[in-house]
Design a protein around this motif. Structure first.
Motif, PDB file in Angstrom:
ATOM      1  N   SER A 153       0.742  -1.072  -0.039  1.00 31.99           N
ATOM      2  CA  SER A 153       0.052   0.027   0.076  1.00 31.99           C
ATOM      3  C   SER A 153       0.994   1.191   0.141  1.00 31.99           C
ATOM      4  CB  SER A 153      -0.825   0.029   1.229  1.00 31.99           C
ATOM      5  OG  SER A 153      -1.696   1.106   1.303  1.00 31.99           O
TER       6      SER A 153
ATOM      7  N   HIS B 257      -1.682  -0.479   7.773  1.00 34.60           N
ATOM      8  CA  HIS B 257      -2.282  -0.748   6.473  1.00 34.60           C
ATOM      9  C   HIS B 257      -1.292  -0.612   5.271  1.00 34.60           C
ATOM     10  CE1 HIS B 257      -2.873   3.374   6.923  1.00 34.60           C
ATOM     11  NE2 HIS B 257      -2.784   3.452   5.628  1.00 34.60           N
TER      12      HIS B 257
ATOM     13  N   GLU C 127      -0.017  -3.866   3.301  1.00 38.84           N
ATOM     14  CA  GLU C 127      -1.046  -4.708   2.750  1.00 38.84           C
ATOM     15  C   GLU C 127      -0.946  -4.719   1.252  1.00 38.84           C
ATOM     16  OE1 GLU C 127      -4.727  -3.468   4.109  1.00 38.84           O
ATOM     17  OE2 GLU C 127      -4.643  -4.171   6.212  1.00 38.84           O
ATOM     18  N   ASP C 128      -0.853  -5.520   0.467  1.00 43.22           N
ATOM     19  CA  ASP C 128      -0.984  -5.684  -0.960  1.00 43.22           C
ATOM     20  C   ASP C 128      -2.008  -4.929  -1.547  1.00 43.22           C
ATOM     21  OD1 ASP C 128       1.511  -7.103  -1.668  1.00 43.22           O
ATOM     22  OD2 ASP C 128       0.749  -8.851  -0.972  1.00 43.22           O
ATOM     23  N   LYS C 129      -1.826  -4.122  -2.622  1.00 42.06           N
ATOM     24  CA  LYS C 129      -2.782  -3.548  -3.294  1.00 42.06           C
ATOM     25  C   LYS C 129      -2.611  -3.705  -4.855  1.00 42.06           C
ATOM     26  CE  LYS C 129      -5.235   0.675  -2.823  1.00 42.06           C
ATOM     27  NZ  LYS C 129      -5.357   2.267  -2.068  1.00 42.06           N
TER      28      LYS C 129
END
Length: 524
Positions: A21, A71, A74-76
């Protein structure tokens, strides 16, 4: 590296069609810059590193204690940013497949082959945080936290050939949250989203500053040793305990201190803060951000007053008498939002004031209609800006406006100093300096009082907010101030170490008669 181009054809190296992210935010902000086109996404298919157990444990605890949500790890998916971007696979492609690229952003944690590093015109760029070559997302700021450093050094770099240190293009020093690794990491990673846009803005001028004297080693440590894990947990326990003690037991209050100026115009004598006398506010409020004005043979102190119950600052003025007593404070400006740092200056026989109101996203100007107690809003000098502690200074026929600027509501207000200039302090057209931010350092960026000259030199008081907000004062000598260049150096520092009750100070001002500061008093 100097260039005047406004158009950039870029490539990005990523593990897959997704980014963490924080990396997504970096890319999104780069693509907002006018003239930047993402032509190629290069897939490396590298395996992400696992988060060490000690770090996972601390993040879990801190989510509960501080309600922080990491956050940024986290992968996005980035498909929405690709548009007409070609996607190539590093395993099956050659350097020639990448075409004409101005610069490449490497979001992986791998060392790239020399042939690829030489391909883009301006090199392969990556973000670094701390001592390592690139960001190890889950290890962000771990070494600085363990070592109890005041700041985390981070920035933008060019990756270089094997055996050579990387070259720093843009550097920033961010404060370490002494009670939280998670919040420190989040703050650092959030700031990285603005590094490349800031540097691209600086590239528009041919008058770039000298290369930053900070090189990155190429050690790619992706583990935390058993000893470091134990140290990390132990440091966190100590810091969390200290934070809880401060939260439930501390009783702190900002107060004013002042001293009469020496007969000789001695900068050293007037900076002898340890000998100053205290002006203590009542128990239900604090006084801070003092400015001293001498008018009609009287000394006036303008300052922020904040009632603890209301928790919003307003501005007051009181007269300081020769015997050290003072008049009752009179409220001169109050709004529904926070006000502080009443910077006052005189122009064409009128007094004007710029209060700090960064949360209103403007730099407001007030004119005195009846000195010293009546002020009326004049206009906004700059709008749509989160500017803090705006400070004016006249030099070489121009007026210069210094202010700490937060890029957005999540960015700190103590780390990035911006500079603007105009031909009049009342101007509606303030030009941003091409090297903004001219200082990016929690230890010295935020203004701490009026800028002044002494023995032909220009001095800028600044705050040291590295360990905590308002921890101490710096006196910075401005050595280069032009529309294309800026440079300063710290020549003196003051911390409140002369009295164990004092926990901080962050303002330094004077008139011809007195010098005045503020201090945090621990009243336990």
């Amino acid at each position: 590296m100097a260039t005047t181009t406004d158009k950039y054809n870029i490539a990005v190296i990523a593990r897959e069609r997704s980014l963490l992210s924080w990396q997504y935010d970096v890319l999104k902000n780069v693509l907002k810059v006018e003239g930047v086109t993402l032509s190629i996404l290069v897939l490396s298919h590298t395996v992400p590193k696992k988060t060490p157990l000690a770090v996972q444990f601390l993040h879990h605890i801190e989510r509960y204690l501080y309600h922080c949500q990491p956050h940024f790890f986290e992968d996005k998916n980035i498909d929405s940013l690709l548009a007409n971007t070609d996607v190539v696979d590093m395993a099956t492609s050659t350097v020639e497949d990448f075409g004409e690229i101005d610069f490449m952003i490497n979001f992986t944690e791998e060392l790239l082959p020399d042939g690829l590093l030489l391909q883009p015109k301006l090199g392969v760029w990556s973000i670094f945080i701390g001592d390592d070559e690139k960001v190890k997302s889950q290890l962000t700021a771990v070494n600085d936290f363990i070592s109890e450093n005041d700041v985390v050094t981070m920035g933008l770099q060019i990756e270089t050939l094997s055996g050579k240190p990387n070259i720093t293009l843009y550097q920033s020093n961010s404060s370490v949250d002494m009670a939280s690794l998670c919040r420190t990491a989040e703050q650092c990673l959030h700031k990285t989203a603005f590094f490349i846009p800031h540097y691209l803005n600086q590239l528009k001028t041919n008058h770039l500053p000298n290369p930053v004297a900070f090189t990155q080693k190429k050690t790619l440590t992706d583990k935390v040793s058993s000893n470091d894990s134990a140290r990390l947990v132990w440091q966190s326990i100590k810091r969390i305990s200290k934070k809880m003690d401060h939260k439930y037991r501390a009783k702190e209050q900002w107060a004013l201190i002042y001293g009469k100026n020496a007969t000789k115009n001695s900068l050293k004598a007037n900076f002898d803060i340890a000998s100053f006398k205290m002006l203590q506010p009542p128990e239900d409020r604090f006084w801070a951000d003092p400015f001293a004005i001498s008018h009609n043979n009287k000394n006036y102190i303008f300052f922020e007053e904040l009632f603890f119950e209301r928790d919003l600052g307003h501005l007051c003025c009181m007269e300081l008498y020769d015997d050290g007593t003072h008049s009752d404070p009179i409220k001169i400006l109050e709004k529904t939002y926070h006000l502080s740092y009443p910077f006052i200056f005189q122009y064409e026989n009128d007094f004007y004031m710029i209060p700090e109101s960064g949360n209103e996203q403007c730099v407001g100007l007030y004119k005195c209609t009846d000195f010293p107690y009546k002020w009326a809003f004049e206009k906004n000098l700059i709008s749509n800006i989160r500017a803090y502690d705006s400070t004016l200074f006249e030099h070489n026929g121009l007026w210069w406006l210094f202010a700490c600027v937060a890029d957005d509501e999540e960015s700190p207000s103590t780390e990035d100093l911006y500079l603007f200039y105009a031909d009049s302090p009342l101007s509606d057209h303030w030009q941003a300096h091409p090297l903004n931010p001219i200082v990016s350092d929690a230890a010295s960026a935020r203004p701490a009082g009026k800028i002044f000259t002494h023995d032909g030199k220009i001095y800028r008081p600044s705050q040291n907010c590295a360990t905590s907000y308002g921890a101490g004062l710096n006196l910075c000598e401005i050595t280069n101030l032009t529309i294309n260049n800026y440079a300063e150096k710290i020549v003196s520092q003051v911390f409140p170490d002369w009295d164990k009750r004092l926990k901080g100070l962050h303002t330094f001002n004077f008139n011809k008669n007195i010098t005045i500061c503020d201090v945090i008093v621990d009243k336990r």
